[in-house]
Write a protein that holds these residues in place. Structure first.
Motif, mmCIF file in Angstrom:
data_model
loop_
_atom_site.group_PDB
_atom_site.id
_atom_site.type_symbol
_atom_site.label_atom_id
_atom_site.label_comp_id
_atom_site.label_asym_id
_atom_site.label_seq_id
_atom_site.Cartn_x
_atom_site.Cartn_y
_atom_site.Cartn_z
ATOM 1 N N UNK A 114 -2.294 15.636 3.331
ATOM 2 C CA UNK A 114 -2.116 16.984 2.765
ATOM 3 C C UNK A 114 -0.853 17.552 3.322
ATOM 4 N N UNK A 115 -0.055 18.288 2.467
ATOM 5 C CA UNK A 115 1.103 18.843 2.967
ATOM 6 C C UNK A 115 1.287 20.348 2.340
ATOM 7 N N UNK A 122 3.434 11.034 -5.402
ATOM 8 C CA UNK A 122 3.311 12.503 -5.054
ATOM 9 C C UNK A 122 2.573 13.005 -6.070
ATOM 10 N N UNK A 123 1.603 14.224 -5.591
ATOM 11 C CA UNK A 123 0.686 14.872 -6.195
ATOM 12 C C UNK A 123 0.851 16.292 -5.820
ATOM 13 N N UNK A 124 0.707 17.249 -6.683
ATOM 14 C CA UNK A 124 0.906 18.690 -6.386
ATOM 15 C C UNK A 124 0.106 19.424 -7.043
ATOM 16 N N UNK A 125 -0.536 20.420 -6.275
ATOM 17 C CA UNK A 125 -1.640 21.266 -6.779
ATOM 18 C C UNK A 125 -0.915 22.851 -6.666
ATOM 19 N N UNK A 126 -0.495 23.167 -7.937
ATOM 20 C CA UNK A 126 0.053 24.481 -7.840
ATOM 21 C C UNK A 126 -0.890 25.733 -8.986
ATOM 22 N N UNK A 170 -6.984 17.222 -5.892
ATOM 23 C CA UNK A 170 -5.978 16.574 -5.337
ATOM 24 C C UNK A 170 -6.472 14.929 -5.176
ATOM 25 N N UNK A 171 -7.543 15.081 -4.208
ATOM 26 C CA UNK A 171 -7.910 13.754 -3.714
ATOM 27 C C UNK A 171 -8.452 12.892 -4.924
ATOM 28 N N UNK A 172 -9.157 13.472 -5.876
ATOM 29 C CA UNK A 172 -9.683 12.735 -7.088
ATOM 30 C C UNK A 172 -8.473 12.151 -7.857
ATOM 31 N N UNK A 173 -7.543 12.916 -8.075
ATOM 32 C CA UNK A 173 -6.363 12.378 -8.685
ATOM 33 C C UNK A 173 -5.765 11.209 -8.314
ATOM 34 N N UNK A 181 0.807 -1.299 -0.086
ATOM 35 C CA UNK A 181 -0.027 -0.148 -0.010
ATOM 36 C C UNK A 181 0.970 1.283 0.054
ATOM 37 N N UNK A 182 0.305 2.048 -0.694
ATOM 38 C CA UNK A 182 1.032 3.482 -0.645
ATOM 39 C C UNK A 182 0.596 4.668 0.192
ATOM 40 N N UNK A 183 1.108 5.810 0.280
ATOM 41 C CA UNK A 183 0.985 6.950 1.056
ATOM 42 C C UNK A 183 0.995 7.898 -0.117
ATOM 43 N N UNK A 184 -0.232 8.472 -0.371
ATOM 44 C CA UNK A 184 -0.309 9.495 -1.363
ATOM 45 C C UNK A 184 0.164 10.959 -0.619
ATOM 46 N N UNK A 185 1.038 11.468 -1.079
ATOM 47 C CA UNK A 185 1.698 12.832 -0.556
ATOM 48 C C UNK A 185 1.015 13.804 -1.349
ATOM 49 N N UNK A 186 0.154 14.691 -1.027
ATOM 50 C CA UNK A 186 -0.541 15.669 -1.759
ATOM 51 C C UNK A 186 -0.125 17.139 -1.204
ATOM 52 N N UNK A 187 0.731 17.562 -2.098
ATOM 53 C CA UNK A 187 1.200 19.075 -1.585
ATOM 54 C C UNK A 187 0.638 20.110 -2.307
#
Length: 357
Positions: A147-148, A87-91, A132-135, A55-61
């Motif tokens: 969430x970070x 890793x996912x980043x919302x910019x 971010x969560x949808x992705x 299982x993975x941890x999704x890091x949402x920046x």
């Protein structure tokens, strides 16, 4: 007589040869049968078992543009040798994480393509979180979602953080009854009763079930869009959506029994004694280079309980059923402050990556 004797001798030789041929054929047949039964076992012995994906941890920046502390996170992610994170980043819309904007390979092209313009104090912040969560939900191995912020640092190495988070099937959501401030708008009442109004930190860790609840929400989120506007002290109701949405939604859905009611990210809100006017107001303290020291980090690591004044509740922190430290992450750190910490051993991660910073 001699011819008959030779004939009999030839007959016996032929019979012995035939018997030998039949015996060889029987042995060969038996060998094939044994081999057919043995070969699958032999194959299992010599072929290594398939790798089971963990299982993975999704890091949402959530970032304005780039990730200023990317090299600190680079060192953190290098501590994982089992591919247990994503890793996912919302910019801002149109911003790209490429070799010109990040020096960490972990962040290359990790920006989501459907980002929106975010304004502090508006519902656009929680809309960005939902995107971010949808992705992240698209990856079936993502089981925890963190969430970070772009000013956040890890306090421990990856293995410690992973084990801490995955050791429980609950979400970590700072959530308490908001009874002192006038942020609740009575116009929400038909959908969100005041008894379900909650407050807390937006820096949550969520299970997949709770993420699905947030993404599928079509009743609570519109209330925040309609009734939560930019914070203004002159207004009667200063909603601050990101400090209320997840907490209130989970209370509304009757899921509070499935959460650990505290955040894993430390922020310093005790600003009453600060002499710097910029350090007082709506935002937590920013740690600058002069603040950044092993003593500071150790003091955060030593925190083992949190007191919630509005509920007269003290949350003693545990992990795997035993007393533990409360926080895995901390914010808000400037880039010089974070890199200074990386060059020490206080974060428990390698500083080799800083040679490229």
């Amino acid at each position: 007589m001699k011819r008959r004797s030779n004939s009999l001798k030839f007959h016996h030789i032929w019979k012995r040869k035939l018997f030998a041929m039949l015996l060889c054929f029987s042995c060969f047949t038996i060998l094939l049968l044994v081999e057919s039964q043995y070969s699958p076992i032999q194959m299992l012995t010599f072929v290594s078992p398939p790798t089971i994906a963990k299982p993975k941890i999704a890091c949402l920046f959530i970032a304005r543009n780039r990730i200023p502390l990317d090299m600190v996170w680079d060192a953190f992610f290098r501590g994982d040798e089992e591919n247990r994170f994503s890793i996912y980043v919302h910019s801002r819309p149109g911003f790209l994480l490429n070799k010109a904007t990040t020096r960490s390979p972990y962040f290359l092209n990790r920006q989501i393509n459907d980002s929106i313009q975010v304004d502090w104090g508006e519902a656009s912040m929680i809309q960005a979180e939902r995107i971010l969560l949808q992705n992240a939900l698209m990856h079936p191995l993502n089981e925890r979602f963190i969430f970070l912020s772009d000013s956040c640092i890890p306090l421990y190495n990856f293995s410690y953080v992973y084990d801490y988070i995955m050791s429980t099937n609950t979400s970590f959501v700072d959530s308490f009854a908001d009874t002192k401030e006038g942020r609740y708008n009575p116009k929400m009442g038909p959908v969100i009763p005041v008894d379900n109004w909650r407050k807390g930190s937006q820096w949550v860790v969520l299970t997949r079930k709770h993420v699905e609840t947030i993404v599928q929400d079509d009743s609570v989120f519109p209330m925040f869009q309609w009734h939560c506007k930019p914070a203004d002290a002159s207004k009667e109701h200063n909603c601050i959506p990101d400090e209320h949405y997840v907490q209130t939604l989970l209370a509304q859905k009757g899921l509070e029994g499935e959460i650990t009611r505290r955040s894993l990210t430390h922020s310093s809100w005790d600003l009453s004694s600060s002499k710097d006017p910029e350090r007082r107001g709506w935002h937590p303290l920013t740690y600058k280079l002069a603040d950044s020291s092993p003593m500071l980090i150790q003091s955060i690591k030593d925190i083992d309980n949190i007191y919630y004044e509005t509920e007269y509740r003290r949350e003693w922190c545990t992990s795997k059923g035993k007393p533990s430290k409360c926080f895995l992450f901390a914010r808000k750190f400037t880039r010089p402050a974070a890199l200074r910490l990386l060059n020490t051993s206080v974060l428990g991660i390698s500083s080799e990556a800083t040679s490229r910073a």
